[in-house]
Scaffold this motif. Sequence first.
Motif, short mmCIF file in Angstrom:
data_model
loop_
_atom_site.label_atom_id
_atom_site.label_comp_id
_atom_site.label_asym_id
_atom_site.label_seq_id
_atom_site.Cartn_x
_atom_site.Cartn_y
_atom_site.Cartn_z
N SER A 47 0.85 -1.28 0.06
CA SER A 47 -0.14 0.11 0.08
C SER A 47 1.14 1.12 0.09
O SER A 47 0.53 2.27 -0.73
CB SER A 47 -0.97 0.03 1.23
OG SER A 47 -1.84 1.15 1.23
N GLU A 48 2.17 1.15 0.84
CA GLU A 48 3.00 2.32 0.75
C GLU A 48 3.72 2.19 -0.50
O GLU A 48 3.98 3.56 -0.96
CB GLU A 48 3.81 2.21 2.11
CG GLU A 48 3.16 2.51 3.39
CD GLU A 48 3.06 3.90 3.58
OE1 GLU A 48 3.55 4.84 3.04
OE2 GLU A 48 1.95 4.10 4.28
N LEU A 49 3.87 1.24 -1.01
CA LEU A 49 4.54 1.16 -2.30
C LEU A 49 3.57 1.88 -3.61
O LEU A 49 4.29 2.51 -4.28
CB LEU A 49 4.78 -0.20 -2.91
CG LEU A 49 5.64 -0.57 -4.10
CD1 LEU A 49 7.12 -0.04 -3.93
CD2 LEU A 49 5.54 -2.10 -4.74
N ARG A 50 2.48 1.51 -3.43
CA ARG A 50 1.56 2.35 -4.22
C ARG A 50 1.55 3.84 -4.10
O ARG A 50 1.64 4.64 -4.94
CB ARG A 50 0.18 1.77 -4.00
CG ARG A 50 -0.79 2.36 -4.98
CD ARG A 50 -2.24 2.06 -4.46
NE ARG A 50 -3.31 2.37 -5.27
CZ ARG A 50 -4.63 2.80 -4.82
NH1 ARG A 50 -4.81 2.72 -3.65
NH2 ARG A 50 -5.62 3.08 -5.61
N THR A 51 1.49 4.44 -2.93
CA THR A 51 1.71 5.63 -2.72
C THR A 51 2.94 6.27 -3.14
O THR A 51 2.91 7.33 -3.82
CB THR A 51 1.30 6.01 -1.09
OG1 THR A 51 0.13 5.40 -0.60
CG2 THR A 51 1.40 7.36 -0.80
N THR A 52 3.99 5.67 -2.91
CA THR A 52 5.19 6.37 -3.47
C THR A 52 5.21 6.24 -4.94
O THR A 52 5.83 7.16 -5.44
CB THR A 52 6.51 5.23 -2.91
OG1 THR A 52 6.48 5.21 -1.44
CG2 THR A 52 7.78 5.76 -3.38
N ALA A 53 4.74 5.19 -5.60
CA ALA A 53 4.73 5.10 -6.87
C ALA A 53 3.86 6.12 -7.59
O ALA A 53 4.09 6.77 -8.58
CB ALA A 53 4.16 3.66 -7.44
N ALA A 54 2.54 6.52 -7.11
CA ALA A 54 1.62 7.61 -7.43
C ALA A 54 2.47 8.74 -7.29
O ALA A 54 2.22 9.81 -7.96
CB ALA A 54 0.45 7.50 -6.65
N GLY A 55 3.57 8.98 -6.35
CA GLY A 55 4.20 10.20 -6.16
C GLY A 55 5.12 10.73 -7.43
O GLY A 55 5.00 11.86 -7.69
N PHE A 56 5.26 9.67 -8.15
CA PHE A 56 6.10 10.02 -9.22
C PHE A 56 4.92 10.36 -10.50
O PHE A 56 5.30 11.01 -11.52
CB PHE A 56 6.78 8.88 -9.91
CG PHE A 56 7.90 8.36 -9.20
CD1 PHE A 56 9.15 9.16 -9.57
CD2 PHE A 56 7.86 7.39 -8.24
CE1 PHE A 56 10.15 8.63 -8.72
CE2 PHE A 56 9.20 6.89 -7.67
CZ PHE A 56 10.18 7.67 -7.71
N LEU A 57 3.71 10.33 -10.19
CA LEU A 57 2.55 10.60 -10.99
C LEU A 57 1.73 11.73 -10.65
O LEU A 57 0.98 12.23 -11.12
CB LEU A 57 1.76 9.42 -11.33
CG LEU A 57 2.43 8.21 -12.09
CD1 LEU A 57 1.17 7.01 -11.92
CD2 LEU A 57 3.05 8.43 -13.44
N GLY A 58 2.51 12.64 -9.65
CA GLY A 58 1.61 13.76 -9.26
C GLY A 58 0.86 13.48 -8.18
O GLY A 58 -0.17 14.03 -8.00
N GLY A 59 0.86 12.17 -7.78
CA GLY A 59 -0.03 11.68 -6.54
C GLY A 59 -1.33 11.09 -7.08
O GLY A 59 -2.16 10.83 -6.18
N ASP A 60 -1.22 10.76 -8.35
CA ASP A 60 -2.52 9.84 -8.67
C ASP A 60 -2.48 8.53 -8.43
O ASP A 60 -2.12 7.77 -9.05
CB ASP A 60 -2.65 10.04 -10.32
CG ASP A 60 -3.71 9.59 -10.91
OD1 ASP A 60 -4.66 9.22 -10.00
OD2 ASP A 60 -3.72 9.66 -12.33
N GLU A 61 -3.00 8.27 -7.39
CA GLU A 61 -3.05 6.56 -6.76
C GLU A 61 -3.89 6.08 -7.66
O GLU A 61 -3.80 4.57 -7.68
CB GLU A 61 -3.40 6.66 -5.31
CG GLU A 61 -2.34 7.20 -4.26
CD GLU A 61 -2.77 6.81 -2.66
OE1 GLU A 61 -3.67 6.05 -2.52
OE2 GLU A 61 -1.70 7.30 -1.97
N ALA A 62 -4.96 6.51 -8.13
CA ALA A 62 -5.85 5.68 -9.21
C ALA A 62 -5.17 4.98 -10.23
O ALA A 62 -5.80 4.25 -10.82
CB ALA A 62 -7.26 6.61 -9.48
N ALA A 63 -4.12 5.79 -10.49
CA ALA A 63 -3.41 5.10 -11.70
C ALA A 63 -2.50 3.76 -11.38
O ALA A 63 -2.05 3.37 -12.15
CB ALA A 63 -2.71 6.08 -12.38
N VAL A 64 -2.41 3.38 -10.08
CA VAL A 64 -1.52 2.34 -9.49
C VAL A 64 -2.32 1.53 -8.82
O VAL A 64 -3.25 1.83 -8.31
CB VAL A 64 -0.37 2.99 -8.76
CG1 VAL A 64 0.76 1.90 -8.52
CG2 VAL A 64 0.36 4.15 -9.54
#
Length: 537
Positions: A347-364
């Motif tokens: 879950s934290e990995l998803r949040t970190t990954a979304a950070g590279f996309l401007g915080g778009d968690e729905a994309a991950v």
Amino acid sequence: MDLRQLAEWDPDALHRLAVGFEGYAGVLDDTRTSMAVALSFGGTDTRESAWTGRAREAADEPSRWVLELAAIQADSLRSISVCARDVETRLRGLHAELAGLKRWAADRGMTIGDGGEIATGDGTTPDSRDAAQRKVEDLLTRADELDREAAAVLARSFDTGPDGPSGTELHGFGGQRASWPGDTATSDVPPAGTAPADVARWWHDLSDEDRAALLASSPDRIGNLDGIPGAVRDLANRTILDDERARLEGVARALRAELDSNIFGGMFSNADAGLEQTVGKLAALDAVESTLALGDRQLLALDLSGREAMAAVAVGDVDTADHVAVYVPGTGSTVQGNLAGYDEQISELRTTAAGFLGGDEAAVATVTWLNYQAPHFGTGMVVAERSPLADDAALVGAARLAPFLTGLDDADTNVTVVGHSYGAWTAGLALQQGASADSAVFLGAPWIGTDDVSTLGLAQGAAYLVEAERDIIADLGVTGSDPSGLAGLTHLPSGASVGVDGRPLAASTGHSAYLTPGTTSAYGVAAVVVGAVQGVR
């Protein structure tokens, strides 16, 4: 019907209704059997009795009618139960669509009211508002259709005219059994092992009614089928949780009773070992349900047929995410013992990954894949299929992982498999078996199943390796060649560093800290997942 009514329509109540009426039907069946004995008046049935004569003949007709009426009512209750299960499944799907629609609208500066009205805000375009209106109308239309279909079936089931309930088979009284869409579709369910693309085509070609009927009647055959949409698998697997718990509790009671009645305990039977496994599976169900309760989770696999429970749980929506990471843990991992911890990490990995996309968690979306029998150290090491030093568990696990990955991967989705330790071996074999994935990250890998990275079927530069300081398991290479020297693997850092946003990142040390939030290694994996790895080199 408006959106408020749709949201308040309770699928849990429908589930209770379905279970309750199925139980009442069973009680009626048992009662009918007892009544048949009583109404035989001393004989074996109503046609052969120790009581004969005109009075006996006069009793025959009402006796048969009473038995027939009991059968009619049992059929009627089952018809209601089937209807309730079907409506429950379809309603959960509508609720999921409604939640997704509101998120979609919010992303475009709109809010959707309880009556379906749309309020616009800054950034809302006329096209997006029109699209939102169409989506609302379509959702409400399908909700109304479901309401009407259910009302018609229930009306037939409850209709008691002079000949009995008109929506049931009346066994000689005339009438017709109430039908529900998809009655014959279950025979066409593809068997396990069917290619995900073939499963996807089959599912696409079904009508909405047949899909809903299959979910109601055969969720156990749908939930683990690779190629079925993740949202559908989630619904199917959640549907069987209660039934599986009841089944396992019954098994546990029987095994405890066997042990209690045997003065030698489990010495001359496998009851003690069976009880231990059953208790472990019940604990696994606890872990799954606790994880699902966190919200924004999908139960993509649930299999209790093996020695250990197996499951796969996603954070986010694998159907709509642009980037999906699948984490394959290694030796010693179990659903009951590790799902909660792994879920927190990914879950934290998803949040970190979304950070590279401007915080778009729905994309991950990220998945904990515990859908294989991971090996264990200890006494199990003497058995090849349970030993972390043998490839048996990896080969079997890879055969399950490969179609799972392929079922997720399509032209619009970037799939990354992340294998840790023995899970790296399993992931490497799955890729060699033809799994469709865009990239792979091997964490603390003593072996990846090959000495030739090109056999993984990945694009050049899409295979990554992370090895932390003092990770003696990775250094030993006890199950094959240490992959750290293989050409074609891109090494990611694991020491202390700084992220592209200036945030300090901690070093990973040892064999089990690769996905610890805030570490360089976890940051690097997240970057690979969304194709931003250049930021950590």
